[in-house]
Design a protein around this motif. Structure first.
Motif, PDB file in Angstrom:
ATOM      1  N   THR A 145       0.845  -1.200   0.000  1.00 58.04           N
ATOM      2  CA  THR A 145       0.000   0.000   0.000  1.00 58.04           C
ATOM      3  C   THR A 145       0.877   1.246   0.000  1.00 58.04           C
ATOM      4  N   GLU A 153      -0.957  -2.494  -4.489  1.00 53.11           N
ATOM      5  CA  GLU A 153      -2.091  -3.235  -5.047  1.00 53.11           C
ATOM      6  C   GLU A 153      -3.287  -2.327  -5.257  1.00 53.11           C
ATOM      7  N   THR A 154      -3.442  -1.320  -4.402  1.00 53.71           N
ATOM      8  CA  THR A 154      -4.545  -0.372  -4.552  1.00 53.71           C
ATOM      9  C   THR A 154      -4.115   1.004  -4.070  1.00 53.71           C
ATOM     10  N   TYR A 168      -6.795   3.493  -4.144  1.00 54.90           N
ATOM     11  CA  TYR A 168      -8.076   4.192  -4.006  1.00 54.90           C
ATOM     12  C   TYR A 168      -8.377   4.539  -2.551  1.00 54.90           C
ATOM     13  N   SER A 215     -12.004  -0.567   0.470  1.00 51.65           N
ATOM     14  CA  SER A 215     -10.901  -1.204   1.201  1.00 51.65           C
ATOM     15  C   SER A 215     -11.109  -0.965   2.685  1.00 51.65           C
ATOM     16  N   THR A 232      -8.876  -5.580   0.490  1.00 53.03           N
ATOM     17  CA  THR A 232      -9.496  -4.981  -0.685  1.00 53.03           C
ATOM     18  C   THR A 232     -10.808  -5.693  -1.020  1.00 53.03           C
TER      19      THR A 232
END
Length: 447
Positions: free
Chosen positions: A140, A164-165, A167, A227, A242
């Motif tokens: 992250t 991985e994300t 948002y 998330s 997630t």
């Protein structure tokens, strides 16, 4: 082209060793479609089309497969391809694969990882199998609360490609202690000179890494989260759960509950690829337990043998009565198991649940009793029909109470509520329902 025709086409291509045809088929389908078709094949067959995938699609397809199918694929790969796939996998997906793999595969997999990836994987494997820590991603972008929005966006651009994300972005204070989260959208629309501590959502839900993954996934579903932040015992940020992983957790939990509610052990793998012996093993244990429990019904029939000999017409309605009671109990049990799963009821709600289900069972019993009285009067006369009608009311009420109470009591003692649902409830209601039936017959008919 239907799914069945598509699967048959790929299977035919593999059986005919038509490598050109397989390549064309793979090029025309999406990764999740390819993974679904590979899941329908035995491991030896699936490795052929998998090896023909383009390198840029190989990992996408692999991560769509169930862990058991992934293991079968890995066993068919050379060491270089084996380690390359594992190195590129997301840490949470890799940890679940290794956690379910035999020791030989797990050792080989960990030995081939780079030090950084091995460290992340080992950290995730340190959590219990059903804990949210096994499913979270540690990859992250972490932001400090004292950063400005402008600086935070620079950090996201610099590190986002490896995450991985992006948002949902965790915001921490010194020592990685979680302050809250901020969305990428919040950053984009905020003024450049604003501090993160002024826009961070300090009330954003968070869960401990050792807490149940299913509970965390249900929380995301309830709160409509993309998330969910995960922290350790000292409230330090350790990862994000997630939405795609949460969906997999919920799907697996629901599949397990459905299996247990039908009186079987969960299989976990794709139905088409599961062997007959595994299906027999998953179902036989429960059936043996239930047939032993069903001997209670035989014992009750023997105990009231004299009553049956005196009024043989009572025997005509035994199947109807125990079937109706079992159905009512199964309906109540299914409703409560589902309500427990989604958090609508808790163990402390037991008195309220029993009171509600008792009234539901009573009203259902009254409705069905009217029908039983009318049919019974035509077949065997009013006296026996009255016994049946009164028994239907009592049995339906009792079945609803038993069906609603057993899952809650099971949860209280730490047993999966689905284990004591429909089949177990129906078997118990069968035996106790007969006791109610014959007791009412003795009372009403004076025998």
């Amino acid at each position: 082209m239907s799914e069945g025709e598509r699967a048959e086409e790929l299977t035919d291509l593999v059986e005919n060793n038509d490598l050109t045809g397989i390549r064309l088929w793979l090029a025309e389908h999406r990764p999740y479609e390819i993974a679904d078709e590979l899941s329908r094949m035995a491991g030896g067959e699936a490795i052929i089309p998998f090896r023909l995938l383009d390198k840029d699609r190989e990992l996408e397809v692999f991560e769509e497969l169930d862990p058991s199918q992934q293991q079968a694929i890995l066993l068919g790969l050379r060491d270089s391809a084996f380690h390359e796939i594992l190195e590129e996998m997301d840490p949470d997906d890799r940890a679940r694969l290794i956690g379910e793999a035999p020791a030989k595969i797990a050792t080989r997999a960990l030995a081939g990882l780079s030090p950084a990836e091995r460290k992340m994987t080992a950290a995730l494997l340190g959590y219990p199998e059903d804990a949210v820590g096994r499913f979270m991603t540690p990859e992250t972008v972490i932001l400090h609360r004292d950063l400005t929005v402008h600086r935070a966006l620079e950090v996201v651009r610099a590190r986002g490609a490896d995450a991985e994300t992006i948002y949902t972005l965790p915001v921490v204070s010194d020592g990685r202690r979680l302050v809250g989260t901020v969305t990428l959208g919040d950053l984009v629309v905020s003024e450049d000179d604003r501090l993160l501590k002024d826009i961070v959502d300090v009330f954003a839900p968070r869960v401990g890494a050792s807490e149940s993954a299913e509970d965390a996934a249900r929380l995301m579903q309830e709160a409509n989260l993309v998330s969910l932040a995960v922290v350790d015992s000292e409230d330090r940020f350790v990862g994000l759960l997630t939405f795609d992983d949460a969906l997999e957790v919920i799907e697996a939990a629901d599949s397990e509950d459905m299996a247990r509610q039908s009186g079987a052990s969960p299989v976990g793998d794709h139905y088409v690829s599961v062997s007959v012996l595994r299906l027999v093993g998953a179902r036989s244990v429960w059936l043996m337990l239930l047939i032993v429990a069903a001997t209670l019904t035989v014992n009750v029939m023997q105990a009231f043998e004299a009553t049956l000999e005196e009024v043989t017409a009572l025997a005509m309605f035994v199947p109807m009565l125990i079937g109706t009671g079992g159905n009512v109990g199964a309906q109540s049990a299914t409703a409560i198991v589902r309500a427990l799963a989604v958090g609508e009821v808790r163990v402390r709600d037991l008195p309220r649940v029993i009171w509600k289900e008792a009234r539901v069972g009573l009203l259902l019993g009254v409705m069905l009793a009217g029908l039983a009285l009318a049919i019974g009067s035509l077949l065997v006369g009013f006296a026996v029909a009255a016994v049946v009608a009164c028994s239907v009311v009592a049995v339906c009420t009792w079945a609803a109470v038993i069906g609603s109470a057993m899952p809650l009591l099971a949860r209280k003692v730490g047993v999966d509520p689905a284990v004591v649902s429909s089949p177990m409830v129906a078997t118990l209601v069968d035996a106790t329902g007969l006791i109610i039936y014959f007791s009412i017959a003795r009372l009403v008919l004076g025998i």
